[in-house]
Design a protein around this motif. Structure first.
Motif, PDB file in Angstrom:
ATOM      1  N   GLY A  61       0.967  -1.899  -0.074  1.00  0.00           N
ATOM      2  CA  GLY A  61      -0.163  -0.657  -0.017  1.00  0.00           C
ATOM      3  C   GLY A  61       0.800   1.428  -0.436  1.00  0.00           C
ATOM      4  O   GLY A  61       0.346   2.213   0.038  1.00  0.00           O
ATOM      5  N   GLN A  62       1.975   1.406  -0.303  1.00  0.00           N
ATOM      6  CA  GLN A  62       3.058   2.604  -0.375  1.00  0.00           C
ATOM      7  C   GLN A  62       3.512   2.309  -1.194  1.00  0.00           C
ATOM      8  O   GLN A  62       3.716   1.696  -2.281  1.00  0.00           O
ATOM      9  CB  GLN A  62       4.046   2.355   0.454  1.00  0.00           C
ATOM     10  CG  GLN A  62       4.115   1.455   2.034  1.00  0.00           C
ATOM     11  CD  GLN A  62       3.783   3.842   2.679  1.00  0.00           C
ATOM     12  OE1 GLN A  62       4.050   4.195   2.345  1.00  0.00           O
ATOM     13  NE2 GLN A  62       2.511   2.883   3.619  1.00  0.00           N
ATOM     14  N   VAL A  63       3.802   3.820  -2.057  1.00  0.00           N
ATOM     15  CA  VAL A  63       4.497   4.073  -2.706  1.00  0.00           C
ATOM     16  C   VAL A  63       5.085   3.372  -3.666  1.00  0.00           C
ATOM     17  O   VAL A  63       6.288   3.101  -2.923  1.00  0.00           O
ATOM     18  CB  VAL A  63       4.583   5.945  -3.792  1.00  0.00           C
ATOM     19  CG1 VAL A  63       5.289   5.878  -5.039  1.00  0.00           C
ATOM     20  CG2 VAL A  63       3.393   6.301  -3.057  1.00  0.00           C
ATOM     21  N   GLY A  64       5.486   3.080  -5.077  1.00  0.00           N
ATOM     22  CA  GLY A  64       6.534   2.013  -4.974  1.00  0.00           C
ATOM     23  C   GLY A  64       6.399   1.733  -5.742  1.00  0.00           C
ATOM     24  O   GLY A  64       5.826   1.827  -7.006  1.00  0.00           O
ATOM     25  N   TYR A  65       6.559  -0.297  -6.241  1.00  0.00           N
ATOM     26  CA  TYR A  65       6.748  -0.574  -7.255  1.00  0.00           C
ATOM     27  C   TYR A  65       6.062  -2.505  -7.347  1.00  0.00           C
ATOM     28  O   TYR A  65       4.360  -2.350  -7.445  1.00  0.00           O
ATOM     29  CB  TYR A  65       8.013  -1.221  -7.962  1.00  0.00           C
ATOM     30  CG  TYR A  65       9.122  -0.265  -8.132  1.00  0.00           C
ATOM     31  CD1 TYR A  65       8.851   0.563  -8.547  1.00  0.00           C
ATOM     32  CD2 TYR A  65      10.101   1.008  -6.943  1.00  0.00           C
ATOM     33  CE1 TYR A  65       9.852   2.121  -9.134  1.00  0.00           C
ATOM     34  CE2 TYR A  65      10.176   1.582  -6.959  1.00  0.00           C
ATOM     35  CZ  TYR A  65      10.143   2.399  -7.844  1.00  0.00           C
ATOM     36  OH  TYR A  65      10.718   3.227  -8.572  1.00  0.00           O
ATOM     37  N   VAL A  66       6.385  -3.580  -7.352  1.00  0.00           N
ATOM     38  CA  VAL A  66       5.235  -4.562  -6.265  1.00  0.00           C
ATOM     39  C   VAL A  66       5.876  -4.587  -5.533  1.00  0.00           C
ATOM     40  O   VAL A  66       4.250  -4.013  -4.870  1.00  0.00           O
ATOM     41  CB  VAL A  66       5.950  -5.629  -7.699  1.00  0.00           C
ATOM     42  CG1 VAL A  66       5.423  -6.584  -7.629  1.00  0.00           C
ATOM     43  CG2 VAL A  66       6.100  -5.539  -9.021  1.00  0.00           C
ATOM     44  N   ASN A  67       6.811  -5.050  -4.650  1.00  0.00           N
ATOM     45  CA  ASN A  67       6.753  -5.782  -3.267  1.00  0.00           C
ATOM     46  C   ASN A  67       7.456  -4.933  -2.987  1.00  0.00           C
ATOM     47  O   ASN A  67       7.757  -3.849  -1.435  1.00  0.00           O
ATOM     48  CB  ASN A  67       7.380  -6.762  -3.345  1.00  0.00           C
ATOM     49  CG  ASN A  67       6.559  -8.028  -3.587  1.00  0.00           C
ATOM     50  OD1 ASN A  67       5.856  -7.883  -2.751  1.00  0.00           O
ATOM     51  ND2 ASN A  67       6.625  -8.520  -3.598  1.00  0.00           N
ATOM     52  N   THR A  68       8.609  -4.029  -4.060  1.00  0.00           N
ATOM     53  CA  THR A  68       9.359  -2.343  -3.180  1.00  0.00           C
ATOM     54  C   THR A  68       8.873  -1.484  -3.030  1.00  0.00           C
ATOM     55  O   THR A  68       8.210  -0.922  -3.838  1.00  0.00           O
ATOM     56  CB  THR A  68      10.698  -3.011  -3.768  1.00  0.00           C
ATOM     57  OG1 THR A  68      11.195  -2.298  -4.714  1.00  0.00           O
ATOM     58  CG2 THR A  68      11.280  -4.582  -3.344  1.00  0.00           C
ATOM     59  N   PRO A  69       9.431  -0.585  -1.962  1.00  0.00           N
ATOM     60  CA  PRO A  69       9.462   0.681  -2.131  1.00  0.00           C
ATOM     61  C   PRO A  69       9.706   1.648  -2.343  1.00  0.00           C
ATOM     62  O   PRO A  69      11.256   1.620  -3.277  1.00  0.00           O
ATOM     63  CB  PRO A  69       9.601   1.528  -0.389  1.00  0.00           C
ATOM     64  CG  PRO A  69      10.511   0.533  -0.370  1.00  0.00           C
ATOM     65  CD  PRO A  69      10.267  -0.973  -1.006  1.00  0.00           C
ATOM     66  N   ALA A 125      14.724  -1.096  -8.309  1.00  0.00           N
ATOM     67  CA  ALA A 125      13.714  -1.206  -9.236  1.00  0.00           C
ATOM     68  C   ALA A 125      14.109  -0.401 -10.715  1.00  0.00           C
ATOM     69  O   ALA A 125      14.780   0.643  -9.981  1.00  0.00           O
ATOM     70  CB  ALA A 125      11.924  -1.388  -8.966  1.00  0.00           C
ATOM     71  N   ILE A 126      13.413  -0.165 -11.547  1.00  0.00           N
ATOM     72  CA  ILE A 126      13.758   0.783 -12.718  1.00  0.00           C
ATOM     73  C   ILE A 126      12.073   0.496 -13.031  1.00  0.00           C
ATOM     74  O   ILE A 126      11.650  -0.472 -13.872  1.00  0.00           O
ATOM     75  CB  ILE A 126      14.247   0.364 -14.172  1.00  0.00           C
ATOM     76  CG1 ILE A 126      15.892   0.420 -13.045  1.00  0.00           C
ATOM     77  CG2 ILE A 126      14.571   1.196 -14.745  1.00  0.00           C
ATOM     78  CD1 ILE A 126      16.960   0.082 -13.946  1.00  0.00           C
ATOM     79  N   SER A 127      11.760   1.509 -13.150  1.00  0.00           N
ATOM     80  CA  SER A 127      10.456   1.938 -13.918  1.00  0.00           C
ATOM     81  C   SER A 127      10.232   2.927 -14.947  1.00  0.00           C
ATOM     82  O   SER A 127      11.032   4.097 -15.102  1.00  0.00           O
ATOM     83  CB  SER A 127       9.299   2.115 -13.235  1.00  0.00           C
ATOM     84  OG  SER A 127       9.188   3.522 -12.550  1.00  0.00           O
ATOM     85  N   TYR A 128       9.531   2.677 -16.029  1.00  0.00           N
ATOM     86  CA  TYR A 128       9.273   4.025 -17.436  1.00  0.00           C
ATOM     87  C   TYR A 128       8.061   3.986 -17.531  1.00  0.00           C
ATOM     88  O   TYR A 128       7.188   2.794 -17.869  1.00  0.00           O
ATOM     89  CB  TYR A 128      10.518   3.249 -18.678  1.00  0.00           C
ATOM     90  CG  TYR A 128      10.521   3.932 -19.818  1.00  0.00           C
ATOM     91  CD1 TYR A 128      11.251   4.558 -19.259  1.00  0.00           C
ATOM     92  CD2 TYR A 128      10.085   3.943 -20.823  1.00  0.00           C
ATOM     93  CE1 TYR A 128      11.448   6.060 -21.178  1.00  0.00           C
ATOM     94  CE2 TYR A 128       9.969   4.703 -21.806  1.00  0.00           C
ATOM     95  CZ  TYR A 128      10.341   5.881 -21.607  1.00  0.00           C
ATOM     96  OH  TYR A 128      10.634   7.055 -22.876  1.00  0.00           O
ATOM     97  N   ASP A 136      13.578  -7.861  -5.785  1.00  0.00           N
ATOM     98  CA  ASP A 136      12.971  -8.260  -4.903  1.00  0.00           C
ATOM     99  C   ASP A 136      13.423  -9.134  -4.032  1.00  0.00           C
ATOM    100  O   ASP A 136      13.639 -10.054  -4.156  1.00  0.00           O
ATOM    101  CB  ASP A 136      11.491  -8.503  -5.357  1.00  0.00           C
ATOM    102  CG  ASP A 136      10.668  -8.859  -4.155  1.00  0.00           C
ATOM    103  OD1 ASP A 136      10.924  -8.186  -3.277  1.00  0.00           O
ATOM    104  OD2 ASP A 136       9.214  -9.778  -4.029  1.00  0.00           O
ATOM    105  N   PRO A 137      14.333  -8.151  -3.095  1.00  0.00           N
ATOM    106  CA  PRO A 137      14.148  -9.491  -1.404  1.00  0.00           C
ATOM    107  C   PRO A 137      13.568 -10.056  -1.030  1.00  0.00           C
ATOM    108  O   PRO A 137      13.815 -10.556   0.231  1.00  0.00           O
ATOM    109  CB  PRO A 137      15.878  -8.752  -0.926  1.00  0.00           C
ATOM    110  CG  PRO A 137      14.801  -7.514  -1.260  1.00  0.00           C
ATOM    111  CD  PRO A 137      14.033  -7.052  -2.432  1.00  0.00           C
ATOM    112  N   THR A 138      11.976  -9.916  -1.182  1.00  0.00           N
ATOM    113  CA  THR A 138      11.449 -10.342  -0.113  1.00  0.00           C
ATOM    114  C   THR A 138      11.354 -11.644   0.433  1.00  0.00           C
ATOM    115  O   THR A 138      11.611 -12.869  -0.454  1.00  0.00           O
ATOM    116  CB  THR A 138       9.765 -10.224  -0.087  1.00  0.00           C
ATOM    117  OG1 THR A 138       9.683  -8.537  -0.969  1.00  0.00           O
ATOM    118  CG2 THR A 138       8.564 -10.584   0.804  1.00  0.00           C
TER     119      THR A 138
END
Length: 219
Positions: A26-34, A196-199, A212-214
């Motif tokens: 629920g935090q601003v981020g990517y899939v699992n990471t912030p 993470a990288i997003s485009y 993701d190291p979850t």
């Protein structure tokens, strides 16, 4: 750690949230990471997530600038709900997450710290410090994680050099939540890198690549 492509459904309704990507906490981020970015002040986001092994409903809000807080309720398949033996159902959990932006983006990256599942059972318990930068349509983040963010490229927890209290975190989770375990935060013998990288390919279409190291919940 997730080492393969994962397909999931994540529905997010953001009010005044500037179309930022919301992660599974629920935090601003990517899939699992912030990322180090936060919602705009007075924003609220309702998020529904279903995947493996859990399903979540999360409400995130930004009561004031550079601070996000979220509450969640989750159903975790594969773990029995123990308070009532013989009553078969999946495990249920609830908790609280937060993120504080320490430095906004400028010439140098934005910096934030945050924690997931504080004061709950601790099944999602994790803390992080993250750095983020945007350049036109490209956004990238990198950081250091503790707790559940600890199954990737790991090394000795640097905070142990400050105090030995950061050595021990404890294992697993408790069936009874609701207490803040200050000694657990940012602790453990190891910490892990994430990134993470997003485009933005289109206005409403974003490509995300995440390291993701979850730890999986059954770990």
């Amino acid at each position: 750690m997730i080492r393969s492509l994962t397909f999931y459904l994540f529905i997010s309704l953001n009010l005044f949230a500037n179309s930022l990507t919301i992660n599974t906490h629920g935090q601003v981020g990517y899939v699992n990471t912030p990322s180090a970015f936060t919602l705009a002040e007075s924003s609220i986001s309702l998020n529904l997530y279903t995947g493996k092994p859990d399903n979540k409903i999360i409400v995130t809000g930004s009561p004031f600038n550079r601070f996000d807080a979220s509450i969640f309720y989750s159903e975790i398949n594969g773990i029995p709900y123990t308070p009532y033996p013989g009553y078969e159902q999946s495990y249920k959990d609830k908790g609280f997450n937060f993120k504080i932006n320490l430095k906004e983006m400028g010439k140098y990256p934005a910096i934030s710290i945050g924690a997931n599942d504080i004061g709950g059972t601790g099944i999602y318990s994790s803390e992080y410090i993250v750095f983020s930068k945007k350049r036109n349509n490209l956004e990238f983040s990198y950081g250091l994680g503790w707790g559940r963010y600890n199954d990737g490229i790991t090394f000795k927890n640097p905070l142990i050099e400050i105090s030995d209290r950061f050595k021990s975190r404890g294992n697993g989770y408790t069936d009874e939540g609701g207490s803040f375990e200050l000694g657990r935060y940012f602790s453990g013998e190891k910490a892990s890198l994430f990134g993470a990288i997003s485009y933005n390919l289109l206005e409403n279409f974003k490509l995300i690549l995440e390291y993701d190291p979850t730890l999986t919940i059954d770990s």
